[in-house]
Design a protein around this motif. Structure first.
Motif, PDB file in Angstrom:
ATOM      1  N   UNK A 128       0.851  -1.333  -0.148  1.00 47.60           N
ATOM      2  CA  UNK A 128       0.019  -0.100   0.187  1.00 47.60           C
ATOM      3  C   UNK A 128       0.794   1.159  -0.154  1.00 47.60           C
ATOM      4  N   UNK A 129       0.322   2.235  -0.664  1.00 54.62           N
ATOM      5  CA  UNK A 129       1.146   3.692  -0.755  1.00 54.62           C
ATOM      6  C   UNK A 129       1.685   4.114   0.941  1.00 54.62           C
ATOM      7  N   UNK A 130       0.739   3.903   1.858  1.00 56.67           N
ATOM      8  CA  UNK A 130       1.197   4.183   3.180  1.00 56.67           C
ATOM      9  C   UNK A 130       2.110   3.273   3.595  1.00 56.67           C
ATOM     10  N   UNK A 131       2.446   2.126   3.236  1.00 57.53           N
ATOM     11  CA  UNK A 131       3.492   1.357   3.573  1.00 57.53           C
ATOM     12  C   UNK A 131       4.690   1.795   2.874  1.00 57.53           C
ATOM     13  N   UNK A 132       4.759   2.193   1.580  1.00 62.52           N
ATOM     14  CA  UNK A 132       5.789   2.664   0.900  1.00 62.52           C
ATOM     15  C   UNK A 132       6.527   3.693   1.744  1.00 62.52           C
ATOM     16  N   UNK A 133       5.787   5.008   1.851  1.00 65.67           N
ATOM     17  CA  UNK A 133       6.136   6.053   2.525  1.00 65.67           C
ATOM     18  C   UNK A 133       6.781   5.809   3.950  1.00 65.67           C
ATOM     19  N   UNK A 134       6.021   4.864   4.748  1.00 65.00           N
ATOM     20  CA  UNK A 134       6.618   4.516   5.885  1.00 65.00           C
ATOM     21  C   UNK A 134       7.810   3.779   5.940  1.00 65.00           C
ATOM     22  N   UNK A 135       8.169   3.121   5.035  1.00 61.43           N
ATOM     23  CA  UNK A 135       9.372   2.423   4.820  1.00 61.43           C
ATOM     24  C   UNK A 135      10.549   3.082   4.451  1.00 61.43           C
TER      25      UNK A 135
ATOM     26  N   UNK B 174      10.674   6.494   5.028  1.00 61.54           N
ATOM     27  CA  UNK B 174      10.922   7.193   6.299  1.00 61.54           C
ATOM     28  C   UNK B 174      11.918   6.526   7.078  1.00 61.54           C
ATOM     29  N   UNK B 175      11.554   5.301   7.266  1.00 63.09           N
ATOM     30  CA  UNK B 175      12.319   4.545   8.521  1.00 63.09           C
ATOM     31  C   UNK B 175      13.610   4.329   7.981  1.00 63.09           C
ATOM     32  N   UNK B 176      13.746   3.918   6.643  1.00 61.25           N
ATOM     33  CA  UNK B 176      15.171   3.726   6.030  1.00 61.25           C
ATOM     34  C   UNK B 176      15.930   5.034   6.074  1.00 61.25           C
ATOM     35  N   UNK B 177      15.428   6.133   5.740  1.00 65.65           N
ATOM     36  CA  UNK B 177      16.147   7.487   5.918  1.00 65.65           C
ATOM     37  C   UNK B 177      16.741   7.681   7.274  1.00 65.65           C
ATOM     38  N   UNK B 178      15.729   7.485   8.220  1.00 69.37           N
ATOM     39  CA  UNK B 178      16.249   7.749   9.624  1.00 69.37           C
ATOM     40  C   UNK B 178      17.254   7.086  10.129  1.00 69.37           C
ATOM     41  N   UNK B 179      16.944   5.705   9.704  1.00 74.92           N
ATOM     42  CA  UNK B 179      18.098   4.650  10.078  1.00 74.92           C
ATOM     43  C   UNK B 179      19.526   5.024   9.494  1.00 74.92           C
ATOM     44  N   UNK B 180      19.637   5.406   8.324  1.00 77.69           N
ATOM     45  CA  UNK B 180      20.797   5.722   7.624  1.00 77.69           C
ATOM     46  C   UNK B 180      21.329   7.144   8.307  1.00 77.69           C
TER      47      UNK B 180
END
Length: 574
Positions: A203-210, A212-218
């Motif tokens: 789902x689009x919401x899952x895409x943007x959440x994934x 955001x989490x990836x950017x914050x982690x990196x």
């Protein structure tokens, strides 16, 4: 202090390393038969086993946001068995990996381009280094300009290649792996962006959440080893995301924004709003013409002339503010447009029509592109049809401005190639352009300030790039917004005024001011310089553009400041 390393491969590697240690001040960190690695105190060397090691910084793909200090026993077994593909699959970072394969040596450079890798030979020893100074010190002889290669570089419009403008110096490109076996060399499987372009079923919401989490982690991981990062704020979306992630990770960061006298280059309002909301201190510095010296080269330490004269005040301000606040690293949003699929073309409509067929989805993307660009639906549809009817592979175009006609003629049949530009069957043209955009960022990552402290460009981290490649081009244009997916990902974490921005400031007016006020000096340096003498630049075109009664375009200004920087670079190396 920036990380530095020197890798030597060959039958005389170990004794040569002892001599190189004295010449460079580096110390021996790892060795094996025919291999030796020297590093400074800021560069880690992670041993996998007696046959393999990793130089640089490494993180677990799904682990904590901090650098790995040692491999566990199970990790060692997996890495020893699966080699470079295990590194690319389960880890990320800025690194060079070395694995012994019998009598051969396999070397992989990570895909992010964050750890440089320059190459040369000294007798029977192959050299790999973080900077060309180490190559020159190890070889014990000065490096010379390859004038033909320099002409090709100025013609290539920023395409990264293995070739440099110095004789005998080349580059191991990001994501590439090679196998050295005696005097022979061959490529081995590395990293390809095309392995990550298939859209995920989510789902689009899952895409943007994934995302955001990836950017914050990196960002959290890459900043974990620094006490006080200094963030370059443009007032736009990408650098604001980096600053927000640093604040969320609890880092003690400071920010710096530059401004011009022209309102088009003054971003202090946006940068101030962001820093107030994040609770980060902000320094503001003016683009000062007094800090521009046309005889001094930016990127003088590099094996090709990268940089433009108008960036000299930018670099000077960062050095001064870093010294004042005690910064130990520079953080940038560089590469954001490239990674986040920025586009104003109709390629997203072509992609969606090719992938899904005509229908409601393609119509929605048509509406989005019209809203973003202001173009009419007929114009966008025709452009998309042209794109869809051509091969998907991205065609890299040369930069011809002010080059000598003889040079242009000699390169007229030149075909620009790069492994990442080789689109596989069924590739979508918008994704090919997205991948080409990643390449455009690679030559901009070693600015002058990187010589005094690490320059970190977290948005080019491998997990972020892979996550963005998996997002279809039409999702980056949803709602008539460029970089739509990442705007949605950081909704509520950035001021609405920054999230909604469609344009941002530019130093282009400052470029025009430099050309206008230094016209005679600029003209003299170029016409009397080595690039004209070597028939790389066209004296007639330069003379015509810089006549007192002529006005130059923004494109000409940028090119002239690039070329006068190249002339100064030549003076340093020759």
């Amino acid at each position: 202090m920036r990380p530095r390393y020197l890798l030597l491969v060959g039958p005389e590697a170990v004794p040569a390393a002892n001599c190189a240690a004295q010449a460079t001040g580096l110390h021996l960190a790892w060795s094996a038969p025919s291999v030796a690695i020297l590093v400074n105190d800021s560069c880690s060397c992670l041993e996998i086993d007696s046959q393999a090691t990793v130089v640089g910084t490494l993180f677990h793909r799904h682990g904590p946001a901090r650098p790995i200090e040692a491999f566990g026993e199970a990790e060692q077994v997996t890495l020893a068995r699966d080699g470079t593909q295990a590194l690319l699959r389960s880890y990320w970072g800025g690194y060079l990996a070395l694995l012994m394969r019998g009598d051969a040596v396999e070397i992989l450079r990570d895909p992010s381009a964050s750890l440089p890798c320059y190459r040369a030979r000294s007798g029977r020893t192959a050299l790999f280094a973080s900077d060309v100074d180490l190559l020159a010190q190890t070889k014990g002889e000065p490096l010379a300009i390859d004038w033909n290669a320099l002409g090709r570089f100025l013609h290539s419009c920023g395409l990264p290649t293995t070739e440099t403008a110095l004789e005998g110096v080349s580059v191991l490109l990001p994501g590439d792996a090679i196998l050295l076996d005696g005097a022979s060399e061959r490529t081995s499987p590395g990293w390809s962006p095309w392995d990550f372009v298939e859209p995920r079923a989510e789902e689009p919401n899952a895409t943007v959440e994934r995302l955001r989490r990836t950017i914050e982690l990196c960002v959290a991981g890459l900043s974990a080893r620094y006490k006080h990062p200094l963030v370059s704020l443009s007032g736009g979306l990408d650098s604001s995301i980096v600053a927000a992630c640093l604040a969320r990770a609890g880092r003690t960061a400071s920010c710096l924004t530059m401004y011009t006298d022209d309102p088009a280059g003054d971003e202090r309002g946006f940068a101030g709003t962001l820093c107030t909301e994040l609770g980060l201190p902000l320094a503001t510095c003016r683009y000062d013409l007094g800090n521009v010296d046309l005889g001094r080269a930016l990127g003088a330490h590099l094996p090709f002339p990268v940089g433009r004269a108008e960036a000299q005040p930018y670099e000077a301000a960062h050095r001064a503010v870093a010294a004042r606040v005690g910064a130990d690293a520079f953080f940038s949003g560089n590469g954001g447009d490239n990674v986040f699929g920025f586009s104003q073309s109709a390629a997203a409509l072509a992609d969606r029509a090719l992938y899904e067929g005509p229908g409601a989805g393609a119509f929605a993307t048509l509406r989005d592109i019209c809203r973003q660009t202001g173009a009419g639906p007929l114009r966008v549809t025709r452009a998309a049809a042209r794109i869809a009817g051509q091969p998907a592979a991205y065609v890299w175009k040369p930069s011809l401005g002010f080059l000598h006609p003889d040079l242009i003629a000699s390169l007229s049949d030149r075909v620009f190639t790069h492994r990442w530009l080789d689109a596989p069957p069924g590739a979508l043209p918008g994704k090919a352009a997205h991948i080409a955009g990643l390449l455009r960022a690679h030559l901009t990552l070693e600015s002058d300030r990187s010589r005094i402290a690490p320059l970190v460009n977290p948005l080019l981290a491998q997990p972020i790039v892979e996550a963005c490649l998996s997002i279809p081009s039409w999702q980056w244009r949803e709602g008539g917004r460029d970089r739509a997916a990442v705007r949605s990902a950081f909704a509520g974490r950035l001021p609405e005024g920054i999230l909604a921005r469609r344009v941002k400031g530019t130093p282009d007016p400052f470029c025009g001011e430099i050309v206008q006020r230094t016209r005679e000096e600029l003209r003299a340096r170029l016409l009397d310089g080595q690039l004209v003498a070597r028939r790389i630049l066209d004296p007639n075109a330069i003379d015509e553009a810089l006549r007192p009664d002529r006005s130059t375009s923004a494109e000409q200004n940028v090119r002239l400041l690039e070329l006068v920087n190249a002339e100064a670079w030549c003076g340093g190396w020759s």
